[in-house]
Scaffold this active site. Sequence first.
Site, PDB file in Angstrom:
ATOM      1  N   ARG A   1      -9.808  -5.876 -15.081  1.00  0.00           N
ATOM      2  CA  ARG A   1      -8.429  -6.147 -14.453  1.00  0.00           C
ATOM      3  C   ARG A   1      -7.467  -5.169 -14.590  1.00  0.00           C
ATOM      4  NH1 ARG A   1      -5.559  -9.547 -17.313  1.00  0.00           N
ATOM      5  NH2 ARG A   1      -7.134 -11.283 -17.476  1.00  0.00           N
TER       6      ARG A   1
ATOM      7  N   TYR B   1      10.940  -8.087   6.220  1.00  0.00           N
ATOM      8  CA  TYR B   1       9.718  -8.749   6.616  1.00  0.00           C
ATOM      9  C   TYR B   1       9.783 -10.392   6.198  1.00  0.00           C
ATOM     10  CZ  TYR B   1       4.826  -9.409   6.542  1.00  0.00           C
ATOM     11  OH  TYR B   1       3.257  -9.769   6.845  1.00  0.00           O
TER      12      TYR B   1
ATOM     13  N   ASP C   1      10.890  -1.338   1.068  1.00  0.00           N
ATOM     14  CA  ASP C   1       9.742  -1.560   1.587  1.00  0.00           C
ATOM     15  C   ASP C   1       9.392  -0.480   2.525  1.00  0.00           C
ATOM     16  OD1 ASP C   1       7.237  -2.465   3.243  1.00  0.00           O
ATOM     17  OD2 ASP C   1       7.917  -4.469   3.232  1.00  0.00           O
TER      18      ASP C   1
ATOM     19  N   LYS D   1      -1.751  -1.357   6.063  1.00  0.00           N
ATOM     20  CA  LYS D   1      -1.389  -0.755   7.553  1.00  0.00           C
ATOM     21  C   LYS D   1      -1.885   0.693   7.319  1.00  0.00           C
ATOM     22  CE  LYS D   1       0.660  -4.737   8.144  1.00  0.00           C
ATOM     23  NZ  LYS D   1       1.998  -4.944   7.804  1.00  0.00           N
TER      24      LYS D   1
HETATM   25  C1  LIG Z   1       2.334  -6.463   6.805  1.00  0.00           C
HETATM   26  C2  LIG Z   1       3.576  -5.933   6.138  1.00  0.00           C
HETATM   27  C3  LIG Z   1       3.769  -6.481   4.812  1.00  0.00           C
HETATM   28  C4  LIG Z   1       2.932  -7.424   4.332  1.00  0.00           C
HETATM   29  O1  LIG Z   1       1.487  -6.767   3.849  1.00  0.00           O
HETATM   30  P1  LIG Z   1       0.123  -7.501   3.808  1.00  0.00           P
HETATM   31  O2  LIG Z   1      -1.002  -6.698   3.458  1.00  0.00           O
HETATM   32  O3  LIG Z   1      -0.101  -8.002   5.180  1.00  0.00           O
HETATM   33  O4  LIG Z   1       0.463  -8.806   3.129  1.00  0.00           O
HETATM   34  C5  LIG Z   1       4.974  -6.186   4.138  1.00  0.00           C
HETATM   35  N1  LIG Z   1       5.788  -5.552   4.686  1.00  0.00           N
HETATM   36  C6  LIG Z   1       5.682  -5.054   5.926  1.00  0.00           C
HETATM   37  C7  LIG Z   1       6.793  -4.198   6.304  1.00  0.00           C
HETATM   38  C8  LIG Z   1       4.594  -5.315   6.751  1.00  0.00           C
HETATM   39  O5  LIG Z   1       4.461  -4.863   7.856  1.00  0.00           O
END
Ligand SMILES: *Cc1c(COP(=O)(O)O)cnc(C)c1O
Length: 397
Positions: A62, A117, A189, A214
């Site tokens: 971990r 988000y 973010d 993403k």
């Molecule tokens: C998709 C996304 C997230 C969350 O990511 P996950 O891997 O789906 O939990 C956070 N911030 C933004 C801007 C996103 O597009």
Amino acid sequence: MKSSGNDGVSKRRRAETTLVTAGRDTGAQKGFVNPAVVHGSTVLYPTADDLHAHRGEFQYGRRGTPTTKALQQALMALEGPQCVGVGLAPSGLAAITTTLLAVLKAGDHLLVCDNAYRPTRNFCSGLLARFGVETSYFDPLIGGAISGLFKPNTKAVLVEAPGSQSFEMPDIPAIASAAHAHGALVIDDNTWATPLFHRSLEHGVDISIQAATKYIGGHSDIMFGTISANARAWPLVAEAIHQLGVCAGPDDVFLAIRGLRTLAVRLAQHHRSGLEMARWLAARPEVVRVLHPALEGDPGHAIWKRDFTGASGLFSIVLKPAPQKAVDALLDAVELFGMGYSWGGFESLVIPFDCAGYRTATPWAPGGPTLRLHIGLENIEDLKADLARGFEAFNAA
Ligand SMILES: *Cc1c(COP(=O)(O)O)cnc(C)c1O
């Protein structure tokens, strides 16, 4: 022996080279260019003395493996010298929630941009509120005027640049200097730009988050999150990761490394195709506005130009007022644009959205139905033809 890439030399290289070389230790990898996928929990200590001293590079699955180390080193090199540590999480949302738990405690106040988000907002109004943290939302275009929103107990500011539905571009350096003057940490973010197009930590951010689901993964086949922190924030993040038991699966770590290797070529294409499509859409009679900060004339363009070196393939459009059935006809008529949440993979996507239901600090009245598009790696002329077919159906309905 040739440089393995994870030394100081890589810091002076350009980002495309860093993406290919960083985190590779060909000695440890026995010559292979990719690291082994280490599936492991137990790590054996050779002697009782080593055990008592917790000696050894790895102690427990971990807490890290050779595979996670390779990814962390690559991401650190990409983020730049401000980055002293990278945490790995099982999803982008987990990276965000872990970060908020790391820097906040009961009685604290958090400032979040109104274009954040939506699941981030849910966490703030859910578990964070239950644990006694108060959140208020601010206009993403507030800039340095955010100074007026700080309370004595404001400990962190969370921005998303740009918001991944509405694409307002916050002035991160102005927000960061106000936050730091009030002793608060800044969380970004940075999923839209990735550290390739925006090195948040060099613009005043303390903790930069990636939904690596993403663009870093890039193939719509993993859920993954990363937390990059500077020297001020890393001890807090590392402790939260340790106490919460946050870790990521080895196969996903491997796929994140593999995604990183081609991030530059993929993003260059997303940038090109995204902008070309944004311009094409701006000239369509059915489109009232294109929300894309790299587009000349966009309200966020000057900030994008100053702080970013590229744009990814995600943006939104406002259609002229039309009944829902016309929008649905468009969505059903397109073939290459799939309807699905998420983005950042090779494929083009379209999704209708409406921020009006959750925004609290700023009104959302775009003046027509809104669609978010992800421009994938398909041929751009094929994508235009697909959307043209969609518009025909829109006009006929
Ligand atoms: C998709 C996304 C997230 C969350 O990511 P996950 O891997 O789906 O939990 C956070 N911030 C933004 C801007 C996103 O597009």
